[in-house]
Design an enzyme around this catalytic site. Structure first.
Site, short mmCIF file in Angstrom:
data_model
loop_
_atom_site.label_atom_id
_atom_site.label_comp_id
_atom_site.label_asym_id
_atom_site.label_seq_id
_atom_site.Cartn_x
_atom_site.Cartn_y
_atom_site.Cartn_z
NE ARG A 1 -83.02 -41.58 -32.08
CZ ARG A 1 -83.98 -42.37 -32.51
NH1 ARG A 1 -84.89 -41.91 -33.33
NH2 ARG A 1 -84.05 -43.61 -32.13
NE ARG B 1 -97.56 -37.91 -41.46
CZ ARG B 1 -96.83 -36.81 -41.27
NH1 ARG B 1 -95.52 -36.87 -41.30
NH2 ARG B 1 -97.42 -35.66 -41.05
CG ASP C 1 -78.80 -42.63 -31.73
OD1 ASP C 1 -77.75 -41.96 -31.84
OD2 ASP C 1 -79.83 -42.38 -32.38
N GLY D 1 -80.45 -42.79 -40.50
CA GLY D 1 -79.11 -42.22 -40.48
C GLY D 1 -78.06 -43.31 -40.67
CG ASP E 1 -86.31 -45.79 -33.39
OD1 ASP E 1 -85.73 -45.26 -34.37
OD2 ASP E 1 -86.69 -45.14 -32.40
CB THR F 1 -79.06 -46.72 -34.21
OG1 THR F 1 -78.86 -45.43 -33.63
CG2 THR F 1 -79.49 -47.65 -33.12
CG ASP G 1 -82.09 -45.52 -29.75
OD1 ASP G 1 -81.75 -46.28 -30.68
OD2 ASP G 1 -82.69 -44.46 -29.93
O1 F6P Z 1 -79.94 -41.62 -34.87
C1 F6P Z 1 -78.64 -41.31 -35.26
C2 F6P Z 1 -78.40 -39.81 -35.15
O2 F6P Z 1 -77.05 -39.58 -35.51
C3 F6P Z 1 -78.73 -39.19 -33.80
O3 F6P Z 1 -77.77 -39.47 -32.83
C4 F6P Z 1 -78.86 -37.75 -34.19
O4 F6P Z 1 -79.70 -37.05 -33.28
C5 F6P Z 1 -79.51 -37.82 -35.54
O5 F6P Z 1 -79.22 -39.11 -36.06
C6 F6P Z 1 -79.00 -36.79 -36.51
O6 F6P Z 1 -79.72 -36.91 -37.69
P1 F6P Z 1 -79.37 -36.17 -39.05
O7 F6P Z 1 -78.36 -37.00 -39.78
O8 F6P Z 1 -80.67 -36.10 -39.75
O9 F6P Z 1 -78.79 -34.83 -38.73
#
Ligand code: F6P
Length: 364
Positions: free
Chosen positions: A187, A82, A143, A14, A119, A141, A145
């Site tokens: 997340r 994968r 997040d 992301g 990650d 990120t 994390d």
């Molecule tokens: O990891 C970054 C994040 O924005 C998370 O906080 C969220 O759960 C996820 O990506 C959303 O992903 P997507 O862009 O696939 O909707």
């Protein structure tokens, strides 16, 4: 030590504010300090698998420091180990195409690959490194994390966006005497909820790391009402499980659970509070606004520092390493260590204790 001529850089997973600052720093450091060429691999590992790339020049990386997103594109789907190559009887056929991806790196003439990711992308980067690809990583990120760095770039901007949203909800909550709930990303780590909730003065913060009960939330809200405060602000992390332990998903991807989309927990909590306790409640889901827009100065500078460090690691042959911020200084750590453990909020840590000290409830 091998003399390197050409770096590759890709952004995976992301997007996060500050990616362009990183790309700019990698390219400018490579061009002007070390006289290297830089190839931008397009759309994350997808570009490595499909040989999509761009030889970067100064013009590509000028004027991008303040821009959100990534000029290289990204995806959180294309894992070379994968990779979906078709369907049979409605089932996806997965294949390991890492050799093809590695061949493409060679065709692009890349001596060292800089992987900018969270990650998932750093895990892939480490697998490629173990297969012999010279890789260095940069932690990204919103997040926050990743355990091997004090902070990832992108987090600070997301925090600002979430805090701004809480500030805005505050004024309307107060006017209407309502319970306002903001659902934020992260997340299954509660960093955005915790820190934006603290900064925005939320009355209740629900995070994945601390189990909550409706009774405890209502106790807090009623206590406020007894003091004459008829509104309350709640911040809910998208990954906070309900009291029964259920995690709420907006979308589940049967053949690739890593892509399951969290979301919707705040709506359920809001309905329950309204239904059980008759308090007027409104829910806002902040969503991808947290990922977009202009990076804060902190994220631009952290991205720049990470980018410079990654090139230094590449040039000095320190492959399999990730740039990190540790105790305020830019350092490096092995990719293996960087992806070993997710960083989650400590329920009895200093941040939670500080929030509790000023009266914030975690619903526990
Ligand atoms: O990891 C970054 C994040 O924005 C998370 O906080 C969220 O759960 C996820 O990506 C959303 O992903 P997507 O862009 O696939 O909707």
């Amino acid at each position: 030590m091998k003399t390197i001529k050409r770096l590759g850089v890709l952004t995976g997973g992301g997007d996060a504010p500050g990616l362009n600052a990183v790309i700019r720093a990698v390219a400018k450091t490579a061009f002007y300090r070390f006289e290297l060429e830089v190839v931008g691999i397009l759309n994350g590992f997808g570009g490595m698998i499909n040989n999509e790339h761009l030889l970067l020049g100064d013009s590509h990386v000028s004027g991008i420091l303040h821009r959100g997103g990534t000029i290289l594109g990204t995806t959180n789907r294309d894992n070379p180990f994968r990779y979906p190559v078709g369907k049979e009887d409605g089932q996806t056929i997965w294949q390991d195409v890492s050799e093809q991806a590695m061949d493409n790196l060679e065709k692009m003439g890349i001596d060292v690959l800089v992987v900018v990711g969270g990650d998932g992308s750093l895990f892939i980067g480490n697998e490629l490194y173990k297969k012999g690809v010279p890789v260095v990583g940069i932690p990204k990120t919103i997040d926050n994390d990743l355990s091997a760095t004090d902070i990832t770039f992108g987090f600070d901007t997301a925090l600002n966006t979430a805090t701004d949203a809480i500030d805005k909800l505050h004024t309307t909550a107060e006017s209407h005497h309502r319970i306002m709930i903001l659902e934020v990303m992260g997340r299954n780590a509660g960093w955005i909820a915790l820190q934006s909730g603290m900064a925005g003065g939320a009355d209740v913060i629900l995070i994945p790391e601390i189990a909550f009960s409706y009774e405890s939330i209502i106790e807090k809200i009623n206590w406020r009402r007894s003091l004459g405060k008829k509104f309350s602000i709640m911040v809910v992390a998208e990954g906070a499980p309900l009291p029964g332990g259920e995690t709420i998903y907006q979308k589940q991807i049967a053949d690739n659970p890593l892509l399951n989309k969290l979301g919707g927990v705040a709506e359920i909590v809001g309905r329950e509070i309204e239904h059980r306790f008759g308090l007027e409640t409104r829910v806002t889901v902040l969503g991808h606004l947290q990922r977009g827009g202009t990076p804060t100065p902190f994220d631009r500078n952290l991205g720049t520092r990470f980018g410079v460090k990654a090139v230094e690691l590449a040039v000095s042959g320190q492959y399999g390493q990730m740039a990190c911020l540790c105790s305020g200084a830019i350092q490096s750590v092995s990719l293996e260590a960087a992806v070993a453990e997710q960083k989650r909020v400590k329920p009895d840590g200093e941040l939670v204790r500080a929030a509790k000290s000023v009266g914030t409830s975690f619903g526990d």
